[in-house]
Design a protein around this motif. Structure first.
Motif, PDB file in Angstrom:
ATOM      1  N   SER A   1      60.527  11.956  39.991  1.00 42.86           N
ATOM      2  CA  SER A   1      59.956  13.279  40.227  1.00 42.86           C
ATOM      3  C   SER A   1      58.552  13.145  40.811  1.00 42.86           C
ATOM      4  O   SER A   1      57.849  12.169  40.521  1.00 42.86           O
ATOM      5  CB  SER A   1      59.889  14.087  38.928  1.00 42.86           C
ATOM      6  OG  SER A   1      61.176  14.246  38.373  1.00 42.86           O
ATOM      7  N   PRO A   2      58.120  14.095  41.628  1.00 40.76           N
ATOM      8  CA  PRO A   2      56.774  14.007  42.218  1.00 40.76           C
ATOM      9  C   PRO A   2      55.713  14.214  41.159  1.00 40.76           C
ATOM     10  O   PRO A   2      55.955  14.840  40.122  1.00 40.76           O
ATOM     11  CB  PRO A   2      56.773  15.149  43.245  1.00 40.76           C
ATOM     12  CG  PRO A   2      57.777  16.127  42.732  1.00 40.76           C
ATOM     13  CD  PRO A   2      58.850  15.302  42.077  1.00 40.76           C
ATOM     14  N   PRO A   3      54.506  13.676  41.381  1.00 38.89           N
ATOM     15  CA  PRO A   3      53.400  13.898  40.438  1.00 38.89           C
ATOM     16  C   PRO A   3      53.055  15.381  40.325  1.00 38.89           C
ATOM     17  O   PRO A   3      53.273  16.164  41.251  1.00 38.89           O
ATOM     18  CB  PRO A   3      52.241  13.104  41.043  1.00 38.89           C
ATOM     19  CG  PRO A   3      52.893  12.117  41.966  1.00 38.89           C
ATOM     20  CD  PRO A   3      54.129  12.780  42.478  1.00 38.89           C
ATOM     21  N   VAL A   4      52.525  15.735  39.170  1.00 38.57           N
ATOM     22  CA  VAL A   4      52.188  17.132  38.897  1.00 38.57           C
ATOM     23  C   VAL A   4      50.698  17.221  38.597  1.00 38.57           C
ATOM     24  O   VAL A   4      50.156  16.385  37.880  1.00 38.57           O
ATOM     25  CB  VAL A   4      53.005  17.675  37.709  1.00 38.57           C
ATOM     26  CG1 VAL A   4      52.624  19.126  37.416  1.00 38.57           C
ATOM     27  CG2 VAL A   4      54.499  17.577  38.000  1.00 38.57           C
ATOM     28  N   GLU A   5      50.047  18.229  39.148  1.00 40.95           N
ATOM     29  CA  GLU A   5      48.623  18.428  38.901  1.00 40.95           C
ATOM     30  C   GLU A   5      48.376  19.786  38.270  1.00 40.95           C
ATOM     31  O   GLU A   5      49.180  20.721  38.407  1.00 40.95           O
ATOM     32  CB  GLU A   5      47.828  18.349  40.208  1.00 40.95           C
ATOM     33  CG  GLU A   5      47.630  16.940  40.715  1.00 40.95           C
ATOM     34  CD  GLU A   5      46.603  16.905  41.820  1.00 40.95           C
ATOM     35  OE1 GLU A   5      47.000  17.114  42.983  1.00 40.95           O
ATOM     36  OE2 GLU A   5      45.411  16.677  41.524  1.00 40.95           O
ATOM     37  N   ALA A   6      47.264  19.874  37.586  1.00 37.82           N
ATOM     38  CA  ALA A   6      46.832  21.152  37.034  1.00 37.82           C
ATOM     39  C   ALA A   6      46.275  22.031  38.157  1.00 37.82           C
ATOM     40  O   ALA A   6      46.063  21.571  39.284  1.00 37.82           O
ATOM     41  CB  ALA A   6      45.773  20.920  35.962  1.00 37.82           C
ATOM     42  N   ILE A   7      46.061  23.298  37.836  1.00 33.34           N
ATOM     43  CA  ILE A   7      45.457  24.248  38.768  1.00 33.34           C
ATOM     44  C   ILE A   7      44.195  24.793  38.118  1.00 33.34           C
ATOM     45  O   ILE A   7      44.211  25.201  36.960  1.00 33.34           O
ATOM     46  CB  ILE A   7      46.424  25.400  39.107  1.00 33.34           C
ATOM     47  CG1 ILE A   7      47.704  24.858  39.733  1.00 33.34           C
ATOM     48  CG2 ILE A   7      45.760  26.408  40.048  1.00 33.34           C
ATOM     49  CD1 ILE A   7      48.751  25.931  40.009  1.00 33.34           C
ATOM     50  N   VAL A   8      43.100  24.778  38.871  1.00 30.49           N
ATOM     51  CA  VAL A   8      41.818  25.264  38.358  1.00 30.49           C
ATOM     52  C   VAL A   8      41.194  26.181  39.391  1.00 30.49           C
ATOM     53  O   VAL A   8      41.104  25.821  40.575  1.00 30.49           O
ATOM     54  CB  VAL A   8      40.855  24.105  38.042  1.00 30.49           C
ATOM     55  CG1 VAL A   8      39.517  24.644  37.523  1.00 30.49           C
ATOM     56  CG2 VAL A   8      41.467  23.162  37.019  1.00 30.49           C
ATOM     57  N   TRP A   9      40.780  27.360  38.945  1.00 33.89           N
ATOM     58  CA  TRP A   9      40.012  28.257  39.809  1.00 33.89           C
ATOM     59  C   TRP A   9      38.866  28.868  39.007  1.00 33.89           C
ATOM     60  O   TRP A   9      38.870  28.859  37.783  1.00 33.89           O
ATOM     61  CB  TRP A   9      40.898  29.339  40.433  1.00 33.89           C
ATOM     62  CG  TRP A   9      41.387  30.373  39.473  1.00 33.89           C
ATOM     63  CD1 TRP A   9      40.731  31.494  39.042  1.00 33.89           C
ATOM     64  CD2 TRP A   9      42.674  30.413  38.823  1.00 33.89           C
ATOM     65  NE1 TRP A   9      41.512  32.224  38.180  1.00 33.89           N
ATOM     66  CE2 TRP A   9      42.701  31.582  38.033  1.00 33.89           C
ATOM     67  CE3 TRP A   9      43.789  29.578  38.858  1.00 33.89           C
ATOM     68  CZ2 TRP A   9      43.815  31.914  37.272  1.00 33.89           C
ATOM     69  CZ3 TRP A   9      44.881  29.911  38.092  1.00 33.89           C
ATOM     70  CH2 TRP A   9      44.892  31.068  37.319  1.00 33.89           C
TER      71      TRP A   9
END
Length: 461
Positions: free
Chosen positions: A184-192
């Motif tokens: 599976s592809p790497p997963v990143e968090a989302i920050v705004w």
């Protein structure tokens, strides 16, 4: 009067126009104004809206991956995306349903992770997605299904003159602890980031502007929308009852700080101790230690001014552990961090004989036995408390060995000969006491005068 009649006959809303121009309220308003002035052109505008929606939906329906459509930059950026070294996020843009009707959107939002740029934040209805849309090309750049979001954090941004908040979206396999399944592809968090104040351009799915009432700040609006759409988790904010730094916010006088500065290797960041876990951010990659993934915590390199915090994490799907070291934490925050660790029953590995894995289910209601076990765990000593207790025990032993009758003129470092002299003096004192006791039973005059004492008449005495 004629204008009023025409204007009153204009439709309140048309579904095709709402879906096509949901992300552009200004343009949508101009379309409705044009229909109000010339109602006979309404079918034409609806056809234009349907065609626009089909263009927006085309990347999702196309078999060509969005990587080929989005990037006009250097070839090196395309290679990174194709090799998976720089993932956009948990889901490709085509998977976040670019044609889904909107429930909420906010324009000109400053994103920091996975991309640093201003985008439009959107939350869709139906199955539900959180996504970011490019404000120029109108293409969705990254997003995540709402059902795959495991943690949402709203944290004050440290060391800023103006108060701001970072929203951190931690999706499944995006916490930096639990790796995604093989292949599976790497997963990143989302920050705004949002400012502390009313939003400039936040709208509901129907185009109604939000944030016009008293107290409707951007962070509260986004928090409410997320809480309304998330069933498996809620937005978590810092709580003074969990942890507050001993040092106030330097850039905003009088304001409490809920973070501690730390280093992970050469990378500087901030640790937030929250009710659901510990976050290290805000630079890539973020790491979030949920309580159920914390195997043990220990203190190392405890110096006069700083100490290191070592977190051993155990992914949910494996027994292998990984250790994370956060260094150069100010000693002033040791007490608060130690109290936090004990409060949540996290194992203090600096005192344990061996690092024992213990997983905590933070969502279950505690039984009486669990509460008893937690109380026993709270009584465990920290490293500094143990050193202090041992020092006090040594002082108590010295007091027990101390003899008040040994005199106050010595400095406590006498030799064995001094002890012998003391013993001789004690023997002399004992002999003197014995003589005084026996004199009462003997005739001292007779012993001194001998036979002369016998010639002295009794009455002359």
């Amino acid at each position: 009067m004629a204008f009023a009649t025409i204007n009153s006959s204009a439709p309140a809303s048309l579904p095709a126009i709402e879906n096509a121009f949901a992300a552009e309220p200004g343009l949508k308003k101009r379309v409705y104004d044009a229909i109000a002035h010339t109602p006979q052109h309404a079918p034409l505008f609806e056809d234009i809206a349907r065609f626009t929606s089909s263009l927006l939906a085309r990347p999702a329906d196309s078999s060509v991956q969005p990587v080929e459509l989005v990037s006009d930059g250097p070839a090196i950026k395309k290679r990174k995306l194709q090799n998976g070294d720089a993932p956009v996020n948990a889901q490709a843009p085509g998977d976040v349903k670019a044609d889904a009707p909107l429930q909420f959107y906010m324009q000109d939002v400053s994103f920091a992770v996975p991309q640093r740029k201003k985008l439009t934040l959107e939350i869709t209805a139906g199955n539900g997605f959180l996504r970011a849309r490019n404000q120029t090309s109108k293409e969705v750049e990254f997003g995540v299904p709402l059902g795959k979001i495991q943690h949402v954090l709203c944290l004050p941004v440290p060391e800023k003159n103006q108060r701001q908040f970072n929203f951190c979206i931690i999706p499944q396999y995006g916490d930096g602890v639990n790796p995604p399944p093989e292949g599976s592809p790497p997963v990143e968090a989302i920050v705004w980031t949002v400012a502390d104040g009313p939003p400039k351009a936040a709208f509901s799915g129907t185009g109604k502007q939000l944030g016009t009432g008293d107290g409707e700040t951007a962070d509260k609006i986004v928090q409410q929308v997320l809480n309304d759409n998330l069933s498996q988790t809620k937005v978590v904010r810092p709580d003074e009852r969990q942890f507050v730094s001993a040092m106030p916010e330097a850039h905003r006088k009088g304001e409490k700080a809920y973070h501690v500065k730390a280093f992970r290797g050469s990378k500087e960041g901030y640790l937030f101790l929250l009710s659901t876990g510990i976050l290290f951010g805000f630079k890539k990659p973020l790491v979030f230690f949920a309580f159920e993934n914390v195997d043990s915590i220990s203190y190392t390199s405890v110096l006069q001014r700083t100490f290191n915090l070592n977190v051993v994490a155990r992914p949910t799907a494996t027994d292998e552990t990984q250790e994370f070291e956060f260094s150069m934490i100010d000693q002033a925050d040791f007490s608060g961090i130690d109290t936090y660790i004990k409060k949540h029953g996290l194992q203090d590995a600096s005192l344990a004989e061996a690092r024992r894995a213990k997983r905590y289910n933070v969502n279950n209601v505690k039984t009486e036995d669990d509460a008893t076990n937690d109380a026993e765990g709270v009584e465990e000593e920290s490293e500094l408390q143990k050193a202090q207790r041992e020092l006090e025990d040594e002082e108590d032993e010295d007091e027990e060995d101390y003899d008040p009758g040994s005199g106050g003129d010595t400095d406590g470092s006498g030799s064995s000969s001094d002890d012998d002299d003391d013993d001789d003096e004690d023997e002399d004192e004992e002999d003197g006491d014995m003589d005084d006791g026996e004199e009462g039973d003997r005739n001292i005059v007779a012993e001194e005068l001998g036979s002369e004492a016998e010639d002295v008449p009794a009455e002359e005495s």
